[in-house]
Design a protein around this motif. Structure first.
Motif, short mmCIF file in Angstrom:
data_model
loop_
_atom_site.label_atom_id
_atom_site.label_comp_id
_atom_site.label_asym_id
_atom_site.label_seq_id
_atom_site.Cartn_x
_atom_site.Cartn_y
_atom_site.Cartn_z
N LEU A 17 0.82 -1.22 0.00
CA LEU A 17 0.00 0.00 0.00
C LEU A 17 0.85 1.26 0.00
O LEU A 17 0.47 2.28 -0.60
CB LEU A 17 -0.94 -0.01 1.21
N PHE A 18 1.99 1.23 0.68
CA PHE A 18 2.81 2.44 0.82
C PHE A 18 3.95 2.51 -0.20
O PHE A 18 4.68 3.51 -0.23
CB PHE A 18 3.40 2.51 2.23
N MET A 19 4.13 1.47 -1.04
CA MET A 19 5.30 1.43 -1.92
C MET A 19 5.31 2.59 -2.92
O MET A 19 6.35 3.22 -3.14
CB MET A 19 5.34 0.10 -2.66
N ILE A 20 4.17 2.88 -3.55
CA ILE A 20 4.12 3.98 -4.52
C ILE A 20 4.45 5.31 -3.83
O ILE A 20 5.22 6.13 -4.35
CB ILE A 20 2.72 4.06 -5.17
N PHE A 21 3.87 5.52 -2.66
CA PHE A 21 4.15 6.75 -1.92
C PHE A 21 5.62 6.83 -1.55
O PHE A 21 6.23 7.90 -1.58
CB PHE A 21 3.28 6.80 -0.67
N GLY A 22 6.22 5.66 -1.23
CA GLY A 22 7.65 5.63 -0.92
C GLY A 22 8.50 6.07 -2.10
O GLY A 22 9.50 6.77 -1.94
N GLY A 23 8.10 5.69 -3.32
CA GLY A 23 8.84 6.11 -4.50
C GLY A 23 8.70 7.60 -4.76
O GLY A 23 9.66 8.27 -5.17
N ILE A 24 7.51 8.15 -4.51
CA ILE A 24 7.29 9.59 -4.68
C ILE A 24 8.17 10.36 -3.70
O ILE A 24 8.82 11.35 -4.07
CB ILE A 24 5.81 9.94 -4.47
N ILE A 25 8.21 9.91 -2.46
CA ILE A 25 9.04 10.57 -1.45
C ILE A 25 10.52 10.47 -1.84
O ILE A 25 11.28 11.43 -1.65
CB ILE A 25 8.81 9.93 -0.06
N ALA A 26 10.93 9.33 -2.40
CA ALA A 26 12.33 9.16 -2.80
C ALA A 26 12.73 10.15 -3.89
O ALA A 26 13.88 10.58 -3.95
CB ALA A 26 12.56 7.72 -3.28
N ASP A 27 11.78 10.53 -4.76
CA ASP A 27 12.08 11.50 -5.81
C ASP A 27 12.06 12.94 -5.29
O ASP A 27 12.56 13.85 -5.96
CB ASP A 27 11.08 11.37 -6.96
N ARG A 28 11.48 13.15 -4.13
CA ARG A 28 11.35 14.51 -3.59
C ARG A 28 12.31 14.80 -2.44
O ARG A 28 12.68 15.95 -2.22
CB ARG A 28 9.91 14.74 -3.10
N MET A 29 12.70 13.77 -1.68
CA MET A 29 13.50 13.98 -0.48
C MET A 29 14.91 13.42 -0.66
O MET A 29 15.21 12.73 -1.63
CB MET A 29 12.84 13.27 0.72
N ASN A 30 15.77 13.74 0.30
CA ASN A 30 17.11 13.17 0.35
C ASN A 30 16.99 11.67 0.63
O ASN A 30 16.47 11.26 1.66
CB ASN A 30 17.92 13.86 1.45
#
Length: 410
Positions: free
Chosen positions: A66-79
């Motif tokens: 459930l959280f994997m897609i959100f994790g990828g979005i955060i990886a593209d936005r955060m350090n």
């Protein structure tokens, strides 16, 4: 040519950020595997209901999905370094909480299932960050060797983690294994924190909100024929393999081979040694001429091994099967991961890695549920493995007919 390969590997470790990433993976993975082995055996120890073992795996896989897609979005936005640091740190704190429960003799089934949920959430953020960080640290020409070296370090961990974990369970009990796990994860967090990334300007075309981020990543992925094919293959293979194999290893040890925690250690460590051997071979090879054919051949051979592992006369024969299975697994995973990293725009890597992992993780909860149900209605784990392996043989041969897979290249 051989000297050139050695020089290239040496140069990888001269990149400090990559060195810290490798050390962090080396420390984090054994802590994670020690926790997994300990939680599996603890669940079997505190409850005779084998369905709870399936619930343990399901509890981690659903939030991870459930959280994997959100994790990828955060990886593209955060350090990405910060994401990995927080993941390792929180994992260490969770295991420390479990140690406290064990000292108080208060561990119950729901404690282990709840911790599995939090570990699943942590994985959802750490995996996209890790896979996209490799491509950010290294140039494309070093990606296969970088992925292979990283897999070497991570493959040592499934050996060290289960061996240390099983030994500590037998000698010091569950307090020992989970204490080791917590310390290892904390040290990994400290190491990862030392990675220093250059601050980059935020692209002007970066979507303003998470929904737009998701849509952009999904559109990019669906337009990529190679990614669509890999996601489809990953989804089906994980449904057929993960539940029977992951649940099958501890159940074979406990119910078929009648061994103790050291028997479980033998099987899981053998799989880890196979993973390590495969990663080392790919590091030495430096470049694979036809990675698509290598991946297909590995899948077909793995299918046969999955079918026969439950028919082995003892856990030592099963350990040999798992060694070969792990070796072949690297021949599938590393080439595919390298191709995707090389052919994906850097600004999209986090989201594409999360899309790939979401596809690969998508059927895992269902796989666990189906396996748990089959066990609950009385089907033996040996029969389940034989049936799953037979299906995978047919599916793997059908993959050979896919031109996109056969012609995959860097």
């Amino acid at each position: 040519m051989e000297q050139k390969d050695k020089t290239s590997v040496k140069e990888l470790f001269q990149i400090k950020n990559f060195l810290y990433l490798v050390i962090g993976a080396f420390l984090s993975s054994p802590g994670y595997y020690a926790y997994l082995l300990g939680s599996e055996w603890l669940m079997l120890h505190i409850s005779e209901n084998r369905a709870y073992l399936g619930m343990l795996f399901i509890a981690a896989s659903i939030p991870r999905l459930l959280f994997m897609i959100f994790g990828g979005i955060i990886a593209d936005r955060m350090n990405k370094r910060t994401i990995l640091f927080i993941s390792d740190l929180t994992s260490g704190l969770l295991v420390s909480f479990l140690v406290a429960l064990i000292w108080m003799d208060s561990v119950e089934v729901w404690h282990l299932i709840t911790l599995a949920v939090f570990f699943g959430i942590s994985d959802a953020f750490s995996h996209p960050a890790m896979n996209s960080l490799v491509a950010e640290i290294l140039p494309d020409s070093h990606l296969q060797q970088g992925n292979s070296v990283l897999q070497v370090m991570q493959s040592i961990s499934p050996i060290i983690g289960p061996v240390a974990g099983g030994t500590l369970i037998v000698t010091l009990g569950f307090k020992g294994v989970f204490t080791l796990s917590a310390i290892s994860l904390m040290l990994a967090a400290w190491t990862v924190y030392r990675i220093k990334l250059q601050k980059e300007e935020t692209p002007s075309d970066l979507p303003k909100n998470v929904l737009e981020d998701f849509k952009e990543g999904l559109k990019y992925g669906l337009q990529n024929k190679l990614l669509r094919t890999v996601m489809f293959v990953s989804l089906l293979l994980n449904f057929v393999v993960v539940g029977p194999l992951t649940m099958g290893i501890p159940l074979l040890v406990k119910d078929v081979f009648k061994e103790n925690a050291l028997g479980l250690t033998t099987l899981e460590a053998s799989l880890g040694i196979g993973l390590l051997t495969g990663a080392v071979l790919l590091t030495v090879l430096k470049s694979i001429e036809r990675p698509g054919l290598l991946a297909i051949g590995g899948l077909i051979a793995q299918s046969v091994l999955l079918a026969v592992i439950g028919l082995m006369p003892s856990h030592y024969f099963a350990a040999g099967i798992l060694f070969i299975f792990g070796l072949l697994m690297q021949g599938v995973n590393i080439p595919i991961m390298t191709i995707l990293q090389a052919k994906t725009e850097k600004k999209m890597l986090g989201r594409i890695m999360s899309l790939l992992m979401t596809a690969s993780q998508g059927m895992i909860p269902v796989s666990y549920m189906v396996t748990s149900y089959l066990i609950a209605v009385g089907l033996s784990i040996t029969s389940i493995l034989l049936f799953a392996g037979s299906i995978m043989v047919i599916f793997s041969i059908s993959i050979f007919l896919m031109k996109e897979i056969r012609q995959m290249s860097y």
